[in-house]
Design a protein around this motif. Structure first.
Motif, PDB file in Angstrom:
ATOM      1  N   ASP A  56     -25.509  22.273  55.836  1.00  0.00           N
ATOM      2  CA  ASP A  56     -25.207  21.074  55.051  1.00  0.00           C
ATOM      3  C   ASP A  56     -26.437  20.759  54.203  1.00  0.00           C
ATOM      4  O   ASP A  56     -27.368  20.087  54.654  1.00  0.00           O
ATOM      5  CB  ASP A  56     -24.867  19.905  55.972  1.00  0.00           C
ATOM      6  N   ARG A  57     -26.440  21.238  52.988  1.00  0.00           N
ATOM      7  CA  ARG A  57     -27.622  21.114  52.147  1.00  0.00           C
ATOM      8  C   ARG A  57     -27.905  19.670  51.739  1.00  0.00           C
ATOM      9  O   ARG A  57     -29.057  19.264  51.604  1.00  0.00           O
ATOM     10  CB  ARG A  57     -27.481  22.007  50.911  1.00  0.00           C
ATOM     11  N   ARG A  58     -26.867  18.875  51.512  1.00  0.00           N
ATOM     12  CA  ARG A  58     -27.080  17.480  51.144  1.00  0.00           C
ATOM     13  C   ARG A  58     -27.763  16.737  52.283  1.00  0.00           C
ATOM     14  O   ARG A  58     -28.694  15.961  52.071  1.00  0.00           O
ATOM     15  CB  ARG A  58     -25.745  16.833  50.781  1.00  0.00           C
ATOM     16  N   ALA A  59     -27.327  16.979  53.522  1.00  0.00           N
ATOM     17  CA  ALA A  59     -27.964  16.340  54.670  1.00  0.00           C
ATOM     18  C   ALA A  59     -29.412  16.806  54.802  1.00  0.00           C
ATOM     19  O   ALA A  59     -30.308  16.019  55.129  1.00  0.00           O
ATOM     20  CB  ALA A  59     -27.188  16.645  55.954  1.00  0.00           C
ATOM     21  N   LEU A  60     -29.648  18.077  54.514  1.00  0.00           N
ATOM     22  CA  LEU A  60     -30.999  18.617  54.582  1.00  0.00           C
ATOM     23  C   LEU A  60     -31.907  17.929  53.559  1.00  0.00           C
ATOM     24  O   LEU A  60     -33.045  17.557  53.873  1.00  0.00           O
ATOM     25  CB  LEU A  60     -30.932  20.119  54.354  1.00  0.00           C
ATOM     26  N   GLY A 110     -23.167  29.611  66.543  1.00  0.00           N
ATOM     27  CA  GLY A 110     -23.501  30.677  67.476  1.00  0.00           C
ATOM     28  C   GLY A 110     -24.578  31.627  67.026  1.00  0.00           C
ATOM     29  O   GLY A 110     -24.615  32.783  67.462  1.00  0.00           O
ATOM     30  N   ILE A 111     -25.492  31.160  66.163  1.00  0.00           N
ATOM     31  CA  ILE A 111     -26.597  31.987  65.665  1.00  0.00           C
ATOM     32  C   ILE A 111     -27.904  31.415  66.194  1.00  0.00           C
ATOM     33  O   ILE A 111     -28.158  30.214  66.069  1.00  0.00           O
ATOM     34  CB  ILE A 111     -26.610  32.030  64.130  1.00  0.00           C
ATOM     35  N   SER A 112     -28.729  32.252  66.780  1.00  0.00           N
ATOM     36  CA  SER A 112     -30.007  31.817  67.344  1.00  0.00           C
ATOM     37  C   SER A 112     -31.148  32.187  66.393  1.00  0.00           C
ATOM     38  O   SER A 112     -31.383  33.372  66.125  1.00  0.00           O
ATOM     39  CB  SER A 112     -30.238  32.473  68.706  1.00  0.00           C
ATOM     40  N   VAL A 113     -31.830  31.179  65.891  1.00  0.00           N
ATOM     41  CA  VAL A 113     -32.959  31.380  64.985  1.00  0.00           C
ATOM     42  C   VAL A 113     -34.207  30.763  65.610  1.00  0.00           C
ATOM     43  O   VAL A 113     -34.184  29.607  66.054  1.00  0.00           O
ATOM     44  CB  VAL A 113     -32.690  30.742  63.602  1.00  0.00           C
ATOM     45  N   ARG A 141     -42.088  23.392  54.850  1.00  0.00           N
ATOM     46  CA  ARG A 141     -41.343  24.609  55.186  1.00  0.00           C
ATOM     47  C   ARG A 141     -41.044  24.658  56.693  1.00  0.00           C
ATOM     48  O   ARG A 141     -39.989  25.143  57.099  1.00  0.00           O
ATOM     49  CB  ARG A 141     -42.109  25.850  54.742  1.00  0.00           C
ATOM     50  N   ARG A 142     -41.971  24.165  57.500  1.00  0.00           N
ATOM     51  CA  ARG A 142     -41.698  24.102  58.942  1.00  0.00           C
ATOM     52  C   ARG A 142     -40.461  23.252  59.218  1.00  0.00           C
ATOM     53  O   ARG A 142     -39.560  23.666  59.961  1.00  0.00           O
ATOM     54  CB  ARG A 142     -42.898  23.492  59.667  1.00  0.00           C
ATOM     55  N   ASP A 143     -40.405  22.076  58.605  1.00  0.00           N
ATOM     56  CA  ASP A 143     -39.273  21.178  58.849  1.00  0.00           C
ATOM     57  C   ASP A 143     -37.961  21.771  58.327  1.00  0.00           C
ATOM     58  O   ASP A 143     -36.904  21.604  58.943  1.00  0.00           O
ATOM     59  CB  ASP A 143     -39.543  19.823  58.200  1.00  0.00           C
ATOM     60  N   LEU A 144     -38.023  22.470  57.184  1.00  0.00           N
ATOM     61  CA  LEU A 144     -36.819  23.126  56.667  1.00  0.00           C
ATOM     62  C   LEU A 144     -36.374  24.255  57.591  1.00  0.00           C
ATOM     63  O   LEU A 144     -35.171  24.454  57.817  1.00  0.00           O
ATOM     64  CB  LEU A 144     -37.081  23.666  55.265  1.00  0.00           C
ATOM     65  N   ALA A 145     -37.336  25.000  58.134  1.00  0.00           N
ATOM     66  CA  ALA A 145     -36.993  26.090  59.052  1.00  0.00           C
ATOM     67  C   ALA A 145     -36.307  25.556  60.302  1.00  0.00           C
ATOM     68  O   ALA A 145     -35.307  26.119  60.773  1.00  0.00           O
ATOM     69  CB  ALA A 145     -38.256  26.876  59.423  1.00  0.00           C
ATOM     70  N   VAL A 146     -36.833  24.464  60.834  1.00  0.00           N
ATOM     71  CA  VAL A 146     -36.237  23.860  62.036  1.00  0.00           C
ATOM     72  C   VAL A 146     -34.832  23.340  61.728  1.00  0.00           C
ATOM     73  O   VAL A 146     -33.901  23.506  62.522  1.00  0.00           O
ATOM     74  CB  VAL A 146     -37.146  22.738  62.571  1.00  0.00           C
ATOM     75  N   ALA A 147     -34.657  22.699  60.571  1.00  0.00           N
ATOM     76  CA  ALA A 147     -33.342  22.175  60.190  1.00  0.00           C
ATOM     77  C   ALA A 147     -32.341  23.304  59.982  1.00  0.00           C
ATOM     78  O   ALA A 147     -31.166  23.191  60.380  1.00  0.00           O
ATOM     79  CB  ALA A 147     -33.464  21.338  58.915  1.00  0.00           C
ATOM     80  N   PHE A 148     -32.771  24.401  59.382  1.00  0.00           N
ATOM     81  CA  PHE A 148     -31.882  25.557  59.196  1.00  0.00           C
ATOM     82  C   PHE A 148     -31.461  26.114  60.546  1.00  0.00           C
ATOM     83  O   PHE A 148     -30.275  26.418  60.769  1.00  0.00           O
ATOM     84  CB  PHE A 148     -32.586  26.631  58.364  1.00  0.00           C
ATOM     85  N   ALA A 149     -32.413  26.264  61.471  1.00  0.00           N
ATOM     86  CA  ALA A 149     -32.096  26.799  62.795  1.00  0.00           C
ATOM     87  C   ALA A 149     -31.064  25.927  63.509  1.00  0.00           C
ATOM     88  O   ALA A 149     -30.136  26.438  64.157  1.00  0.00           O
ATOM     89  CB  ALA A 149     -33.366  26.921  63.629  1.00  0.00           C
ATOM     90  N   ALA A 150     -31.202  24.603  63.387  1.00  0.00           N
ATOM     91  CA  ALA A 150     -30.245  23.694  64.019  1.00  0.00           C
ATOM     92  C   ALA A 150     -28.864  23.819  63.388  1.00  0.00           C
ATOM     93  O   ALA A 150     -27.836  23.743  64.079  1.00  0.00           O
ATOM     94  CB  ALA A 150     -30.754  22.259  63.908  1.00  0.00           C
ATOM     95  N   ALA A 151     -28.811  24.029  62.073  1.00  0.00           N
ATOM     96  CA  ALA A 151     -27.526  24.125  61.374  1.00  0.00           C
ATOM     97  C   ALA A 151     -26.746  25.363  61.805  1.00  0.00           C
ATOM     98  O   ALA A 151     -25.536  25.296  62.060  1.00  0.00           O
ATOM     99  CB  ALA A 151     -27.750  24.130  59.866  1.00  0.00           C
ATOM    100  N   VAL A 152     -27.405  26.511  61.870  1.00  0.00           N
ATOM    101  CA  VAL A 152     -26.680  27.740  62.189  1.00  0.00           C
ATOM    102  C   VAL A 152     -26.426  27.895  63.688  1.00  0.00           C
ATOM    103  O   VAL A 152     -25.538  28.664  64.094  1.00  0.00           O
ATOM    104  CB  VAL A 152     -27.404  28.986  61.627  1.00  0.00           C
TER     105      VAL A 152
END
Length: 308
Positions: free
Chosen positions: A76-80, A169-172, A154-165
Motif C-alpha cells: 500500500d504505497r499511499r499508506a507508506l 506469506g513472504i518473509s523479508v 531507507r531503514r524505515d521503508l525496508a521495515v514497512a515493505f517487509a511488513a506489507a509482503v
C-alpha cells in the motif's frame, strides 16, 4: 555562509533545535517533528528521487515474475507515504512520476490488492507452509533486504515493505549494511535503492533502471538484470527520439509494459524536507530536485536571490 557536515539525522535535528545551525536537510517525519519549535519552518521540495526494492536474480522466488508482480500488488504505497514519509512524498510504481507531464501514465500505477497478490502466488505454485511462509518445492519465499546502515529513511521503508509482503506469506529480513558489503551481495539479496540523479532528462531517469544490463553499467543499475526484449527496444527507441507526442506515447507504453512484468518494487518519490530557522531572509522557492540534495538545494539552491 558556513557549511557543516553532520551525517547523523538526529544530531542535525538537535543542532537546529539548539539554534546552532540555521537549517538542515532531514528525513520527512523528523523534519515534521520540529515544525512547532519556535522559529523553525519546514520546507519541502518536489523531486524525482525514487526509492525502490531491487530484487536478486539468484533467489528462486524473486527470479519468478509472478512473485515480483505479487509483491507490487501487496504494498500500500499511499499508506507508506503517509506513515513513513509523513505525507511528504508520492507513491511510485515506476521511475516516472507525475512531474513528467504527458510522459506519465496514470493507468500504469499499482493499486494495492492483497487478495489478488495471494491468488497470483497460489497459481504460480507458491503455497503457504506450516510457518505461513510460502514454498514451491524446496524453495522458500524469503530474502534479505539490505539498506545503508546509517540511512534511517531507507531503514524505515525496508521495515514497512517487509511488513506489507508478510501479509501474503513472504518473509523479508531487513539488514543494515555498508555499500561495499551491499555491492558484493547484489545477486543474492534485495537492496533498498534510490535513484533520480539526473531528473531533468527522462531518459536518464528511466533507461538504467529498466533496461537489461549493458556493458559498463553501474552495478546498481537493474541489479537483478530483469527485463524483456520489448522493454529494451522501447527504451532504446525513446533514447534515440526527440521529445514530443510520439516519444511521450512511447514512455507511457514503457510504463504499461513494466506494470505487467515488473523488475523491482518501486515504493515512493521522496519530497526533500528541510528544517529552517527564520532569520529574516526571503529567497526563491525550491525547484525540482535530483536524488543528490542537501544544503546545495532546498532554500539554499540560489543564494544570490536572498534578500532581507
Amino acid at each position: 555562509m558556513v557549511y557543516t557536515y553532520t551525517p547523523d539525522d538526529n544530531a542535525r535535528a538537535q543542532r537546529i533545535v539548539s539554534g546552532e545551525v540555521s537549517g538542515a536537510n532531514l528525513p520527512p517525519k523528523l523534519a515534521n517533528s520540529l515544525a512547532d519549535r519556535s522559529g523553525v519552518t519546514v520546507v519541502d521540495a518536489d523531486s524525482a528521487d525514487w526509492r525502490s526494492v531491487s530484487l536478486p536474480s539468484q533467489n528462486a522466488f524473486t527470479a519468478d515474475v509472478a512473485a515480483r508482480l505479487a509483491m507490487n500488488l501487496a504494498v500500500d504505497r499511499r499508506a507508506l507515504v503517509d506513515d513513513v514519509l509523513g505525507g511528504r512524498g508520492a507513491p511510485a510504481a515506476t521511475p516516472i512520476s507525475a512531474v513528467y507531464g504527458e510522459n506519465y501514465e496514470p493507468a500504469a500505477q499499482f493499486t494495492v490488492d492483497v487478495a489478488r497478490a495471494g491468488t497470483i502466488l497460489d497459481r504460480a505454485g507458491w503455497v503457504r507452509g506450516p510457518s505461513g511462509v510460502r514454498r514451491r518445492g524446496g524453495d522458500k519465499a524469503e530474502f534479505t533486504l539490505l539498506y545503508p546502515a546509517d540511512d534511517t529513511l531507507r531503514r524505515d521503508l525496508a521495515v514497512a515493505f517487509a511488513a506489507a509482503v508478510k501479509r501474503v506469506g513472504i518473509s523479508v529480513d531487513p539488514h543494515g549494511a555498508s555499500w561495499d558489503e551491499t555491492e558484493s551481495r547484489l545477486a543474492d539479496d534485495a537492496v533498498l535503492l534510490a535513484g533520480g540523479e539526473f531528473p531533468y532528462s527522462i531518459d536518464s531517469q528511466v533507461y538504467s533502471a529498466l533496461h537489461t544490463r549493458t556493458p559498463g553499467a553501474s552495478p546498481f543499475s537493474n541489479p537483478g538484470d530483469f527485463g524483456s526484449p520489448e522493454m529494451d527496444r522501447l527504451l532504446e527507441q525513446a533514447r534515440a527520439s526527440a521529445p514530443g507526442p510520439a516519444n511521450e506515447a512511447r514512455y507511457r507504453e514503457i510504463q504499461r509494459l513494466y506494470r505487467e512484468v515488473p523488475s523491482s518494487v518501486f515504493l515512493a518519490f521522496v519530497h526533500h524536507t528541510y528544517a529552517v530557522r527564520d532569520d529574516g531572509w526571503r529567497y526563491d522557492p525550491p525547484v525540482l530536485e535530483p536524488h543528490a540534495h542537501g544544503v546545495v538545494w532546498g532554500p539554499w539552491w540560489n543564494l544570490p536571490s536572498w534578500r532581507r
